[in-house]
Every structure is written in C-alpha cells, then in structure tokens.
Design an enzyme around this catalytic site. Structure first.
Site, short mmCIF file in Angstrom:
data_model
loop_
_atom_site.label_atom_id
_atom_site.label_comp_id
_atom_site.label_asym_id
_atom_site.label_seq_id
_atom_site.Cartn_x
_atom_site.Cartn_y
_atom_site.Cartn_z
N ARG A 101 7.35 -13.41 1.96
CA ARG A 101 8.74 -13.32 2.12
C ARG A 101 9.03 -13.94 3.83
NH1 ARG A 101 7.13 -8.19 -0.81
NH2 ARG A 101 5.03 -8.53 0.39
N GLU B 245 -7.71 -4.24 4.02
CA GLU B 245 -8.28 -2.61 3.93
C GLU B 245 -9.52 -3.60 3.18
OE1 GLU B 245 -5.61 -0.57 2.09
OE2 GLU B 245 -7.01 1.93 2.80
P1 AMP Z 1 -0.34 -6.32 7.02
O1 AMP Z 1 -1.26 -8.03 7.08
O2 AMP Z 1 -1.40 -5.59 7.06
O3 AMP Z 1 0.15 -6.50 8.70
O4 AMP Z 1 0.37 -6.75 6.24
C1 AMP Z 1 1.43 -7.87 6.32
C2 AMP Z 1 1.47 -8.66 5.05
O5 AMP Z 1 1.57 -7.61 3.56
C3 AMP Z 1 3.81 -9.24 5.18
O6 AMP Z 1 3.43 -10.30 4.31
C4 AMP Z 1 3.78 -7.76 4.01
O7 AMP Z 1 4.97 -8.79 3.34
C5 AMP Z 1 3.17 -7.30 3.15
N1 AMP Z 1 3.11 -5.70 2.84
C6 AMP Z 1 2.20 -5.24 3.36
N2 AMP Z 1 2.16 -3.88 3.21
C7 AMP Z 1 3.69 -3.61 3.00
C8 AMP Z 1 4.87 -2.75 1.69
N3 AMP Z 1 4.30 -1.58 2.54
N4 AMP Z 1 5.78 -3.31 0.86
C9 AMP Z 1 6.01 -4.67 1.22
N5 AMP Z 1 5.35 -5.51 2.34
C10 AMP Z 1 4.51 -5.29 2.62
#
Ligand code: AMP
Length: 175
Positions: free
Chosen positions: A61, A98
């Site tokens: 995305r 996680e």
């Molecule tokens: P992070 O590495 O934890 O910051 O996760 C970011 C990635 O996970 C991004 O590419 C987001 O598209 C996806 N992502 C994580 N949490 C969500 C959520 N609640 N809704 C949609 N996409 C998410």
C-alpha cells in the site's frame, strides 16, 4: 470540508481483521474518489517539496501514494518489497513483528550515496517496517530524512522511535 474530515468519512474501520484485536483501516474507498486522491497527494507533496532526492514505498500500500508523490516531486521511486520477490542484486533487513520476524528487500544501486530519502507507507503502526526500510537506505550510504504516512496509530509509540533517528515524521490522519 477539510481533508481530515473527508478521510474520516471515507476510511473504514474493520474490527478484528485480519486477526482478533486489530482495528484494520480499510483505505480502498479512497480510490473511488479521484479528487480526494489528488488532495492527499498534494498534501504529501506540499510537505516533502525540496526535502528529498528519492522516495521509497513499502509493499504494497506504500506504492499507492508513493509513486504519485515521487512523480510530482520529480524524484526516483524505489520499491521496498517483501522477501523473495525481487531479482538480484538486492539487500534485505529482518525486523520483529508482534509474533515472529519479517524481512523486506530493496534493489541495490537504485539509491545513491548521500541522497535524502522519503520512506512512505499508508499506515504507521509499531514502526518496525518503516525503521527496517530506513536501515536498508542507510546501508547504501543514504539517509532516511523524512517518513510519511496517510495514517498514524499514535498509541503504538512509533513516533518516538522515528524521532530518535533524527528524521521528520509527517502523517495526515492520526488515530
Ligand atoms: P508496522 O511495521 O507495525 O508499523 O506496520 C505497518 C504496516 O502494517 C503497514 O504496511 C500497514 O499497511 C500494515 N498495518 C499495520 N496495522 C494496520 C492496521 N491497523 N490497518 C491497516 N494496515 C495495517
């Protein structure tokens, strides 16, 4: 109507997807509305103008807005992909999720040493993916100086981690 109000009306919160406890932000309705899409790109571009020499978008995305931002800024766009998708040569970076670990990859030779790079994705959650992307950039002698996201999930504390890198963090919508 303000951009933030339009986004609040458009983005759909899907509880417990893809697993229990996750509030998934479904951004797909944005792409039904070209005027809204243009307004989002304009906001990202206004913030990034003059600050970066390249844009890296995170699969998948991060490509939706990232390419349009790079084209408007007239700078190169580089894809950061999940492990196993890119032909060589590339470098990879593991990071913690996680539960377990994940890995992202980037072609070598596309980023030039000394470049100021924008790391872009649709959503900032824990920041693990974005920080790993910044490491890929730094291993090639460049610097992630700006991070941008459509959505920032503030409670997960990623802003603190990005602040520590000395880079700027820009997000349009905060939850
Ligand atoms: P992070 O590495 O934890 O910051 O996760 C970011 C990635 O996970 C991004 O590419 C987001 O598209 C996806 N992502 C994580 N949490 C969500 C959520 N609640 N809704 C949609 N996409 C998410």
């Amino acid at each position: 109507m303000k951009l933030i109000e339009k986004l609040n009306e458009t983005i759909v919160n899907i509880p417990d997807f893809p697993k229990e406890g996750i509030q998934f932000k479904d951004i797909t309705p944005i792409f039904l509305n070209p005027e809204l899409y243009e307004e989002i790109i304009a906001r990202f571009v206004e913030n990034a103008k003059g600050k970066v020499d390249a844009v890296c978008g995170i699969e998948s995305r991060g490509y939706l807005f990232g390419i349009a931002i790079a084209v408007a800024l007239k700078v190169p766009f580089i894809l950061i992909r999940k492990k196993g998708k890119l032909p060589p040569p590339f470098i990879g970076e593991k990071y913690d999720l996680e539960y377990g670990t994940s890995e992202i990859e980037m072609k070598t030779g596309h980023i030039k040493a000394g470049q100021r790079v924008l790391i872009h994705d649709d959503l900032l959650a824990t920041g693990g993916t974005a920080i790993a992307a910044a490491k890929l950039v730094e291993r090639q002698g460049a610097k992630a100086t700006l991070f941008s996201f459509l959505i920032e999930l503030e409670a997960l504390g990623a802003r603190e981690k990005i602040d520590k890198t000395g880079a700027e963090l820009f997000s349009i919508l905060k939850y």
